[in-house]
Design an enzyme around this catalytic site. Structure first.
Site, PDB file in Angstrom:
ATOM      1  N   LYS A  63       0.850  -1.197   0.000  1.00 29.93           N
ATOM      2  CA  LYS A  63       0.000   0.000   0.000  1.00 29.93           C
ATOM      3  C   LYS A  63       0.888   1.252   0.000  1.00 29.93           C
ATOM      4  O   LYS A  63       1.940   1.262   0.664  1.00 29.93           O
ATOM      5  CB  LYS A  63      -0.912  -0.028   1.234  1.00 29.93           C
ATOM      6  CG  LYS A  63      -1.990   1.037   1.253  1.00 29.93           C
ATOM      7  CD  LYS A  63      -2.925   0.850   2.457  1.00 29.93           C
ATOM      8  CE  LYS A  63      -4.016   1.891   2.531  1.00 29.93           C
ATOM      9  NZ  LYS A  63      -4.925   1.698   3.692  1.00 29.93           N
ATOM     10  N   SER A 138      -9.858   1.887   2.729  1.00 35.06           N
ATOM     11  CA  SER A 138      -8.968   2.615   1.859  1.00 35.06           C
ATOM     12  C   SER A 138      -7.936   1.738   1.128  1.00 35.06           C
ATOM     13  O   SER A 138      -7.323   2.217   0.169  1.00 35.06           O
ATOM     14  CB  SER A 138      -8.214   3.665   2.671  1.00 35.06           C
ATOM     15  OG  SER A 138      -7.396   3.050   3.641  1.00 35.06           O
ATOM     16  N   SER A 162     -10.049  -0.554   6.911  1.00 36.20           N
ATOM     17  CA  SER A 162      -9.475  -0.411   5.568  1.00 36.20           C
ATOM     18  C   SER A 162      -8.784  -1.636   4.994  1.00 36.20           C
ATOM     19  O   SER A 162      -8.418  -1.628   3.822  1.00 36.20           O
ATOM     20  CB  SER A 162      -8.491   0.750   5.548  1.00 36.20           C
ATOM     21  OG  SER A 162      -9.195   1.948   5.389  1.00 36.20           O
TER      22      SER A 162
HETATM   23  N1  GLN Z   1     -13.216   4.085   6.156  1.00 34.22           N
HETATM   24  C1  GLN Z   1     -12.618   4.522   7.376  1.00 34.22           C
HETATM   25  C2  GLN Z   1     -12.242   5.978   7.254  1.00 34.22           C
HETATM   26  O1  GLN Z   1     -12.567   6.546   6.291  1.00 34.22           O
HETATM   27  C3  GLN Z   1     -11.447   3.680   7.709  1.00 34.22           C
HETATM   28  C4  GLN Z   1     -10.236   4.029   6.968  1.00 34.22           C
HETATM   29  C5  GLN Z   1      -9.069   3.189   7.337  1.00 34.22           C
HETATM   30  O2  GLN Z   1      -9.201   2.164   8.015  1.00 34.22           O
HETATM   31  N2  GLN Z   1      -7.900   3.652   6.959  1.00 34.22           N
HETATM   32  O3  GLN Z   1     -11.628   6.536   8.101  1.00 34.22           O
END
Ligand code: GLN
Length: 474
Positions: A63, A138, A162
């Site tokens: 990532k 994400s 995410s």
């Molecule tokens: N969807 C969640 C957010 O927008 C989690 C994001 C993540 O785990 N990096 O913060």
């Protein structure tokens, strides 16, 4: 046979028996990446590394919020454009030491803010099962790359879901380890008290292998925990007799897509039939989880992102009209140009909840609510070994469907957020397909450092069903 469709475990068996070579695997994955990469947009950049001659160099994608020495790392943001870290993240060191080959950097929501990978400054990522749908986020690039065969393994990060939600949307396995199990050294921080790095793979066997590589103590991460790393592959066991499976009643709410609910219900029936003990449990503070998370996470994000001001990293914008203040103009211009809309929204929210006069009403309160949510889970694990739920209320949604409604996007994290607030491990694994043939994800959570139990329970379900061998037709 398409080698890119196989798991590392299958590939290794074929390599050991002399059927194929490690070089065959790497070239199959690279050819696949070139063939479908433009459709998914999973990779931001690819590298042509050849490895260190290890017996099985697993081709792996990272990532784009994890540092790889000498390679650009941007968190899919314009503000980090051109930044090349002079060191490897702890997980990258471990991957390289295990012989893994870093294929490239994977697309993501900007700074990991999001659930759809639509906020990347490198363009949206598309779901390999339906190119009109999001891959989740994400870590959408990570999940899409594994689902499409563009990488055998991928590394993601999980602050509020995410790893698990994109794994669920793309029909692959994703695990968020216990907070402290995997070093965060070299991960560009989002919410430092919530972030964990973890594996995204095609099945639980590979998940166990990769977790074994990533886990372990690291003195460079002050929250790293010094516990021995077990051989997670040894924990994989088809028997669930006597396993206590908790079903939290607060998670089975209106608004869950009916086919998701049916698939999860069928999973509960499976565990029951196999001799597990199903018990209804209550996590009474669940309703506060999303609000709590979006206060804590944005507060931490706003202070973590303060360091991106044009001085040390990446982009430096020249103020359009010279004013007297000089450096302040440069900060402002850089941050205005460098951050996308969601990042700006989070910085403003986080700054607000931390500001004098609002700190007690928001941030402090959220910390208290976080403790209550954690206490609920601690208590539940006295009565059960794993907690079962859907990973997300729906399958993958259409591209653009939620971009104008941040709140509905935030609400899709409802089942994944509590594990981050409590620091416990959780896995998402494929558990069927909906009426549109989109993958459904099953989430299992366990007590701190009970990753082996999680993997065992997931493996038993996976082996009895075989959803994980289905591949997206691209
Ligand atoms: N969807 C969640 C957010 O927008 C989690 C994001 C993540 O785990 N990096 O913060």
């Amino acid at each position: 046979m398409d080698l890119f469709n196989l798991t590392a475990n299958q590939l290794l068996t074929m390599i050991s028996s002399g059927q194929i070579s490690a070089a065959d695997v790497l070239s199959s994955v690279r050819v696949r990446q070139q063939a479908v990469g433009q459709k998914t947009n999973a990779f931001i950049r690819t590298y042509d590394e050849t490895g260190n001659g290890a017996a099985f160099p697993v081709p792996i994608g990272i990532k784009d919020n994890i540092c790889v020495k000498g390679r650009e790392v941007t968190c899919a943001s314009k503000i980090l454009k051109g930044f090349r870290p002079p060191y490897d993240a702890a997980v990258v060191e471990k991957i390289k030491a295990s012989g893994g080959i870093v294929l490239g950097s994977l697309n993501m929501d900007e700074f990991a803010f999001g659930s759809s990978t639509e906020s990347s400054s490198y363009g949206i990522v598309r779901n390999p099962w339906d190119l009109g749908c999001v891959p989740g986020g994400s870590s959408g690039g990570s999940a899409a790359a594994v689902a499409a065969g563009e990488a055998v393994w991928a590394i993601g990060s999980d602050t509020g879901g995410s790893i698990r939600q994109p794994a669920s949307f793309c029909g692959v396995v994703g695990l968020k380890p216990t907070y402290g199990r995997v070093s965060r050294y070299g991960l560009i921080a989002f919410g430092s008290s919530l972030d964990q790095i973890g594996p995204i793979t095609k099945d639980t066997t590979d998940c166990a292998r990769l977790l074994g590589i990533l886990a372990g103590f690291d003195h460079r991460d002050s929250t790293s925990v010094d516990l021995p790393v077990p051989d997670y592959t040894k924990s994989l066991d088809r028997h669930v007799r006597g396993l206590r499976v908790g079903i939290p009643k607060e998670y089975f709410i209106d608004g869950i897509q009916p086919s998701v609910l049916a698939a999860v219900q069928a999973a509960i029936d499976f565990y029951k039939k196999e001799g597990a003990l199903i018990c209804e449990i209550s996590l009474p503070h669940t309703e506060y989880a999303v609000a709590t998370y979006y206060i804590v996470a944005t507060a931490e994000a706003s202070s973590n992102l303060a360091r991106f001001d044009g001085v040390e990293y990446g982009l430096r914008a020249v103020p359009s009209r010279p004013r007297k203040a000089g450096i302040v103009d440069m900060y402002e211009e850089t941050r205005a140009k460098g951050f996308g809309n969601e990042a700006k929204r989070r910085i403003m929210l986080g700054t607000y909840v931390l500001s004098a006069g609002y700190y007690d009403a928001y941030y402090l309160r959220a910390q208290k609510a976080r403790t209550l949510i954690k206490n609920d889970l601690d208590k539940a694990f006295l009565d059960c070994d794993v907690i079962l739920s859907p990973t997300a209320p729906t399958t993958a949604f259409r591209i653009g469907e939620k971009t104008n409604d941040p709140l509905s996007m935030y609400l899709s994290d409802i089942f994944t957020i509590p594990a981050n607030l409590a620091g416990i491990p959780a896995i998402s694994l494929p558990c069927g397909f909906d009426e549109k043939n989109l993958p459904i994800g099953l989430q299992l959570m366990a007590a701190p450092f009970a990753e082996e139990r999680l993997l065992a329970a997931a493996f038993a379900y996976e082996q009895a069903h075989g959803w994980h061998v289905q591949r997206a037709k691209l």
